[in-house]
Write a protein that holds these residues in place. Structure first.
Motif: not given
Length: 63
Positions: A25-39
């Motif tokens: 769950a922490g890894m998924v949250r991290s990936l979502i944060d990274i992608l949101a920052a990129g967008v």
């Protein structure tokens, strides 16, 4: 840091760790944060030329 490097870092930091639901769950949250920052960065980059063009048009008006 690029999106690719950030994603690689998430996985490298967790290599060798036993995958638990919490870790996953922490890894998924991290990936979502990274992608949101990129967008968000991409959206800001797309808006910047339009704002500059509007400022340039306004500067060529009558004095």
């Amino acid at each position: 840091m690029s999106i690719h490097k950030s994603i690689v870092q998430v996985f490298e930091n967790n290599m060798g760790n036993r995958i638990t639901p919490e870790l996953a769950a922490g890894m998924v949250r991290s990936l979502i944060d990274i992608l949101a920052a990129g967008v968000q960065q991409q959206a800001q980059a797309d808006d910047a030329p339009q704002q500059d063009a509007g400022q340039q048009e306004g500067s060529h008006g009558m004095v």
